[in-house]
Scaffold this motif. Structure first.
Motif, short mmCIF file in Angstrom:
data_model
loop_
_atom_site.label_atom_id
_atom_site.label_comp_id
_atom_site.label_asym_id
_atom_site.label_seq_id
_atom_site.Cartn_x
_atom_site.Cartn_y
_atom_site.Cartn_z
N LEU A 378 147.12 128.15 31.68
CA LEU A 378 148.49 128.19 32.51
C LEU A 378 148.33 128.70 34.01
O LEU A 378 149.26 128.58 34.64
CB LEU A 378 149.37 129.33 31.76
CG LEU A 378 149.46 128.83 30.27
CD1 LEU A 378 150.33 130.07 29.49
CD2 LEU A 378 150.60 127.75 30.18
N VAL A 379 147.42 129.47 34.49
CA VAL A 379 146.89 130.01 35.62
C VAL A 379 145.75 129.27 36.12
O VAL A 379 144.81 129.33 35.59
CB VAL A 379 146.96 131.27 35.73
CG1 VAL A 379 146.49 131.78 37.03
CG2 VAL A 379 148.23 132.16 35.22
N VAL A 380 145.99 128.67 37.23
CA VAL A 380 144.92 128.04 37.87
C VAL A 380 144.35 128.77 38.96
O VAL A 380 144.92 129.24 39.83
CB VAL A 380 145.10 126.74 38.15
CG1 VAL A 380 143.87 125.92 38.95
CG2 VAL A 380 145.51 125.86 37.23
N THR A 381 142.75 128.91 39.09
CA THR A 381 142.24 129.45 40.15
C THR A 381 141.00 128.92 40.76
O THR A 381 140.28 128.02 39.99
CB THR A 381 141.93 131.08 39.94
OG1 THR A 381 140.89 131.22 38.90
CG2 THR A 381 143.23 131.99 39.41
N ILE A 441 149.68 121.09 38.55
CA ILE A 441 149.55 122.47 38.67
C ILE A 441 148.61 122.65 40.03
O ILE A 441 147.42 122.15 39.78
CB ILE A 441 149.15 123.21 37.38
CG1 ILE A 441 150.03 123.04 36.20
CG2 ILE A 441 149.06 124.79 37.70
CD1 ILE A 441 149.69 123.75 35.23
N LYS A 442 149.13 123.39 41.01
CA LYS A 442 148.39 123.71 41.91
C LYS A 442 147.47 124.88 41.63
O LYS A 442 148.03 125.73 40.83
CB LYS A 442 148.94 123.75 43.46
CG LYS A 442 149.69 122.53 43.78
CD LYS A 442 150.40 122.96 45.12
CE LYS A 442 151.12 121.56 45.75
NZ LYS A 442 151.82 121.91 46.94
N ALA A 443 146.56 125.44 42.53
CA ALA A 443 146.04 126.59 42.38
C ALA A 443 147.06 127.77 42.46
O ALA A 443 147.64 127.72 43.54
CB ALA A 443 144.67 126.84 43.27
N ASP A 444 146.93 128.91 41.78
CA ASP A 444 147.68 130.07 41.86
C ASP A 444 147.08 131.11 42.89
O ASP A 444 147.62 131.75 43.44
CB ASP A 444 147.89 130.61 40.54
CG ASP A 444 148.76 129.85 39.67
OD1 ASP A 444 149.93 129.75 39.93
OD2 ASP A 444 148.38 129.31 38.77
N ARG A 445 145.52 131.00 43.10
CA ARG A 445 144.84 131.79 43.83
C ARG A 445 143.49 131.10 44.13
O ARG A 445 142.81 130.37 43.23
CB ARG A 445 144.81 133.09 43.21
CG ARG A 445 144.35 134.05 44.31
CD ARG A 445 145.12 135.61 43.96
NE ARG A 445 146.69 135.62 44.08
CZ ARG A 445 147.49 136.31 43.86
NH1 ARG A 445 146.97 137.65 43.28
NH2 ARG A 445 148.98 136.10 43.90
N LEU A 446 143.05 131.44 45.11
CA LEU A 446 141.52 131.04 45.69
C LEU A 446 141.08 132.14 46.07
O LEU A 446 141.49 132.78 47.09
CB LEU A 446 141.82 129.94 46.50
CG LEU A 446 140.38 129.34 47.27
CD1 LEU A 446 140.64 127.88 47.59
CD2 LEU A 446 139.79 130.00 48.41
N ALA A 447 139.59 132.25 45.60
CA ALA A 447 138.83 133.35 46.28
C ALA A 447 137.47 132.72 46.76
O ALA A 447 136.64 132.02 46.17
CB ALA A 447 138.27 134.36 44.86
N ILE A 470 142.26 134.95 49.21
CA ILE A 470 141.61 136.37 49.20
C ILE A 470 140.10 136.07 49.54
O ILE A 470 139.62 134.95 49.10
CB ILE A 470 141.61 137.27 48.13
CG1 ILE A 470 140.96 136.70 46.92
CG2 ILE A 470 143.23 137.58 47.95
CD1 ILE A 470 140.93 137.52 45.60
N MET A 471 139.30 136.93 50.18
CA MET A 471 138.06 136.79 50.39
C MET A 471 137.22 137.95 49.31
O MET A 471 137.89 138.69 48.86
CB MET A 471 137.65 137.48 51.80
CG MET A 471 138.01 136.65 52.78
SD MET A 471 137.89 137.22 54.44
CE MET A 471 136.02 137.52 54.75
N VAL A 472 136.21 137.59 48.85
CA VAL A 472 135.52 138.50 47.82
C VAL A 472 134.03 138.49 48.36
O VAL A 472 133.45 137.69 48.92
CB VAL A 472 135.61 137.63 46.40
CG1 VAL A 472 137.08 137.77 45.99
CG2 VAL A 472 135.30 136.37 46.45
#
Length: 658
Positions: A378-381, A441-447, A470-472
């Motif tokens: 359900l959540v793509v990262t 579905i597109k990415a919900d968040r990218l790190a 975000i940067m990690v």
């Protein structure tokens, strides 16, 4: 004229009084009696507020006796659950020593920051709130005898030095008669070597020294407090069965064997002798009769070690313990917290990576294909790792109960600073993967990894919303938070870097251990299940399992545990997977309420309307159920691939940059 009377001191008498005071044997150092007379808990400190009550902590009596000078042991170790009263013991040892037997006292925390926080929040209130100590430590900083990290008695007969294990300079001061080594499992090597050895050496010149080592365990192998417990007398608290009087240890495995997952309120132990139930309400009768028994009695004279856990504490019920286990079951990171904080044991890791061939074979017969999101995702990262000549990425879909499904992975040629690479990263953010019902579905968040090429990475990140990118940076500490903001980053000139507010540390070691435990599960309904799609090549699985946790000797000759990469295999797919998980944690999947999962499920797993399907079919033809584009390789020397032709703006798919 009145006569003046001059009184003179009797020098002989004064000398005798001084000699008598010097020769008089010191009063006994009784930490237990001191606790009863001096310790008072406030409502903020404990729900058992009021004076120290031995009946509530019967297992502490013997530990306090072991800490006294009357016991010949030099070291006392306590491996324990969290929130069971260990800090209270350390405070009694510290405050009682300062009043009854003044000396130089060393109190060491994992870091200098921890030390300062403890001094302000724990030590200062105790010195101020305990009448007998308030007179000895008036805490007037202007006289130079009181600071955050140094507290000296007003008469100069003793002092408390507070240090961080990460600071070798603070562990190289004067000889210390007594020590507390707090949170020992969290101590890490400092620039001068092993901090535990450094701290121990501060008491080497005192034959009457007493060192109190205390901690909740962490990871095994390599857990300091566990190693100390095993080196000592290994004392466990035995209690009598309320039915047959047989003495036994309350073991977690005993409770687990009797646990009814549908009724955690019925959690109990079973007597190993008569088989009768030992229930929560029995503790009031059996704990006061408990006794410590050593499993390694030969060490008792020089090193007494104790283990106590939540089942013995009135602060936690058997039902609470059962519910904590059920909430953690199947999630390695939560299981570790349960074993550490509740059971008071080190969490044993799977240091070896699972065989990549077995994972490849499982993926080869997977129920879903590469490039698709199965039911429950359900959540793509996306996790992104930057190399000198390329950028590698991996997309992962997360669902309820900590399940995840690897969706796709690939390589973008070129350095992160180049226009072409950044354009393809932009395209990656617009990529939409189809799920089982035909929604995309597109990415919900990218790190993206910001540890290397930080400024170049920031040049791409700064134009994206903070809720999207975000940067990690991975940190190896096994006690690190899963994800936490980086402290304000500054350059060599001290200037605050702009990206510091968008930069996060994440615990790579903890996430690797959890991944390796979960990825071997083959039951899709299990908590923590990791889905592997068909269509991934051998190189992907080699890289995903390219590291193992190994022991090695550092330059100072001490054993340290760290993750070691296979020198013949890149590790970008492991890195990008962990970065994708860090993005998911930042998104909030670990604390997401059911209401949000329900909403995501309704939005993303409800099939498109008939009108939508007719429109899409007219443009692209009918969507296949399980069809993927040509699998993209993750080999590091992949040649540049051209992007696919542009689709209409209404639904543009960017493929081929993998």
């Amino acid at each position: 004229m009145t006569a003046m009377i001059v009184q003179t001191a009797n020098a002989e008498r004064l000398a005798e009084e001084v000699m008598a005071e010097v020769w008089q044997p010191p009063p006994p150092v009784d930490f237990l009696a001191w606790a009863v007379d001096n310790i008072v808990f406030t409502e903020q400190e404990s729900r058992f507020h009021g004076e120290y009550n031995r009946e509530r902590f019967p297992y502490f009596d013997e530990i306090l006796r072991a800490l006294s000078p009357d016991d010949p042991c030099r070291e006392v170790t306590l491996a324990k659950s969290a929130q069971i009263g260990g800090t209270v013991l350390a405070n009694i040892f510290t405050g009682g020593s300062m009043e009854m037997d003044p000396c130089y006292f060393l109190y060491v925390h994992p870091t200098a920051d921890n030390a300062m926080r403890w001094s302000k929040m724990k030590l200062a209130p105790m010195l101020k709130g305990t009448a007998s100590l308030a007179a000895l430590f008036p805490m007037r900083s202007r006289d130079g005898l009181d600071s955050v990290l140094y507290k000296e008695r007003v008469d100069g007969r003793g002092a408390i030095q507070i240090s961080g294990a990460n600071s070798p300079a603070s562990l190289s001061q004067v000889t210390m008669k007594r020590q507390v080594q707090d949170d020992l499992a969290k101590w890490e090597m400092n620039s001068a070597g092993d901090p535990e050895t450094q701290a121990n050496s501060r008491s080497r010149g005192r034959p009457d020294a007493k060192i109190f080592k205390i901690s909740t365990p962490l990871i095994e192998p390599g857990c300091r407090i566990t190693a100390n417990f095993e080196a000592g007398s290994q004392e466990h608290f035995y209690v009598p069965c309320p039915h047959c009087e047989h003495f036994q240890v309350l073991e977690w495995e005993n409770m687990l064997a009797n646990l009814d997952e549908e009724a955690p309120e019925k959690a109990h132990f079973t007597c190993v002798e008569c088989g009768c139930e030992i229930e929560d309400h029995h503790r009031g009768a059996i704990l006061p009769r408990g006794e410590w028994r050593a499993h390694n009695a030969s060490a008792r004279r020089h090193h007494r070690s104790f283990h106590i856990w939540s089942a013995y504490s009135f602060l936690q019920s058997f039902e609470q313990i059962a519910r904590e286990f059920l909430a953690a079951k199947g999630v390695p990171s939560k299981e570790q917290v349960f074993f550490n904080d509740t059971v008071g044991r080190a969490y044993k890791t799977l240091g070896e990576a699972p065989p990549w061939e077995a994972l490849r074979d499982r993926g080869g017969v997977s129920f879903y294909a590469r490039g698709f999101i199965p039911v429950g995702g359900l959540v793509v990262t996306i996790g992104v790792d930057c190399q000198g000549d390329r950028v590698e990425w991996q997309a992962v879909a997360f669902g309820r109960d900590y399940r995840r499904f690897i969706v796709d992975a690939g390589v973008i040629p070129g350095h992160i600073s180049t226009k072409g690479c950044q354009e393809r990263l932009d395209a990656l953010l617009q990529q939409a993967w189809p799920n089982a019902v035909g929604n995309r579905i597109k990415a919900d968040r990218l790190a993206i990894d910001g540890n290397a090429y930080s400024e170049e990475v920031w040049s791409w990140v700064k134009g994206k919303p903070s809720s999207q990118v975000i940067m990690v940076r991975g940190v190896p500490s096994e006690s690190a938070a899963l994800i936490a903001p980086v402290k304000k980053e500054r350059n060599a000139k001290g200037k605050l870097l702009r990206y510091s507010k968008r930069f996060y540390n994440f615990a790579t070691s903890v996430l690797k251990m959890a991944l390796y435990r979960n990825i071997v599960r083959d039951d899709v309904t299990a908590r923590g299940f990791v889905g592997l799609p068909s269509g991934m090549d051998d190189e992907f699985y080699r890289q995903l399992t390219s590291e193992s946790r190994r022991a090695r000797q550092n330059k100072q000759g001490f054993t340290v545990y760290e993750w070691v990469k296979d020198p013949n295999v890149p590790n970008e797919m492991l890195d990008t997977h962990l970065q994708a998980e860090a993005a998911a944690i930042h998104y909030g999947i670990r604390a997401m309420p059911d209401a949000i999962w329900d909403r995501l499920e309704a939005e993303r797993e409800t099939p498109p309307t008939e009108a939508q399907l007719d429109f899409e079919d007219g443009l692209f033809g009918s969507l296949p159920t399980m069809q993927v584009s040509e699998p993209s390789t993750v080999a590091p020397n992949l040649a540049a691939a051209e992007p696919a032709p542009k689709a209409p703006k209404s639904r543009r798919r960017w493929e081929g940059y993998s």
